[in-house]
Write an enzyme that holds these catalytic residues in place. Structure first.
Site, PDB file in Angstrom:
ATOM      1  N   SER A 147     -14.904  27.596 -28.033  1.00 40.94           N
ATOM      2  CA  SER A 147     -16.126  26.801 -28.084  1.00 40.94           C
ATOM      3  C   SER A 147     -17.119  27.435 -27.139  1.00 40.94           C
ATOM      4  CB  SER A 147     -15.821  25.359 -27.652  1.00 40.94           C
ATOM      5  OG  SER A 147     -16.993  24.646 -27.345  1.00 40.94           O
ATOM      6  N   TYR A 160     -12.723  18.669 -22.292  1.00 43.26           N
ATOM      7  CA  TYR A 160     -12.891  19.615 -23.394  1.00 43.26           C
ATOM      8  C   TYR A 160     -13.252  21.007 -22.871  1.00 43.26           C
ATOM      9  CZ  TYR A 160     -14.594  21.332 -27.947  1.00 43.26           C
ATOM     10  OH  TYR A 160     -14.793  22.045 -29.097  1.00 43.26           O
TER      11      TYR A 160
END
Length: 261
Positions: A147, A160
């Site tokens: 990501s 995250y």
């Protein structure tokens, strides 16, 4: 090697975790179009069933398995079953993941651990299960879905970002540890992608939509189609000398400081 064969996945078995829908489904569909046989898992039986229907509608003969990527014994059993029913796994895409948008000081340790468990321990567990078969074959491709949060921080995504930063380093370490066995482990870092979940945020005039467009040199959101080519490249012989790399498919966000107010 001819260019057409360099990108061919004919005869390969690809496991894409959490690929019942969304980004995982798009990448699995691209691998199928390049010739791979697709297997996928989901922890939710309803999602698995809907995923099988979606693959069938797309003309893809995929096989689905119920499996929790954080359960080491279940993952090992699934990988063995895939080998018996379909064939030894040549390509692994660690796509399964979750995000919890909670301010850090309001997030419980249990919530933090859940994100880390699925987004980081999961790829470790599944990779660990498939690497021995890849070593035996003398070849393998692992693609970890990282990501932009592998590189950047943002409000409410502490777990995250920690997981994806760890996944970036796991990617590099798998490349370092198993590259001599002709195993390539790379990552894909999607930018902000058009999905049903982001539809409300993409409404014209929405502050978040304006924010993303201002931060993206491409001046648009990405689409799931934008991830298909990178996935095929990293799964194919065309990337045999690419190892430990994260390919950010973000429209240039990471290269750009943003427009002046």
């Amino acid at each position: 090697m001819e260019l057409s064969s360099a990108f061919s996945l004919k005869g390969k078995v690809a496991l894409v975790t959490g690929a019942s829908y969304g980004i995982g489904f798009a990448m699995a569909s691209a691998l199928a179009e390049a010739g791979a046989t697709i297997v996928f898992n989901d922890v939710n039986p309803d999602h698995l069933a809907k995923g099988l229907e979606a693959y069938k509608a797309a003309g893809i003969d995929a096989k689905g398995y119920i499996c929790d990527v954080t359960d080491e014994a279940a993952v090992e059993a699934m990988v063995a079953k895939i080998a018996d029913e379909v064939g030894s796994i040549d390509i692994l895409v660690n796509n399964a993941g979750i995000i919890k948008r909670i301010p850090m000081i309001e997030m419980s340790a249990a919530e933090f651990r859940q994100v880390i468990d699925i987004d980081l321990n999961g790829p470790f567990i599944v990779s660990k299960a498939v690497i021995p078969g890849m070593i035996k074959k003398g070849a393998g491709k692992i693609i970890n879905i990282c990501s932009m949060m592998s590189e950047l921080g943002r409000e409410t995504v502490s777990a995250y970002a920690a997981a994806k930063g760890g996944l970036k380093m796991l990617t590099r370490n798998i490349a370092s540890e198993y590259g001599s066995y002709n195993i390539q482990c790379n990552g894909i870092g999607p930018g902000y992608i058009e999905t049903p979940q982001t539809a409300p945020l993409r409404e014209p005039g929405h502050p978040f939509n304006s924010f993303i467009l201002a931060k993206t040199p491409a001046n648009r959101w990405g689409t799931t189609d934008d991830l298909k080519g990178p996935a095929v490249f990293l799964a194919s012989p065309a990337s045999d000398f690419v190892n430990g790399h994260v390919l950010y498919v973000d429209g240039g966000i990471l290269a750009y400081i943003g427009k002046q107010p």
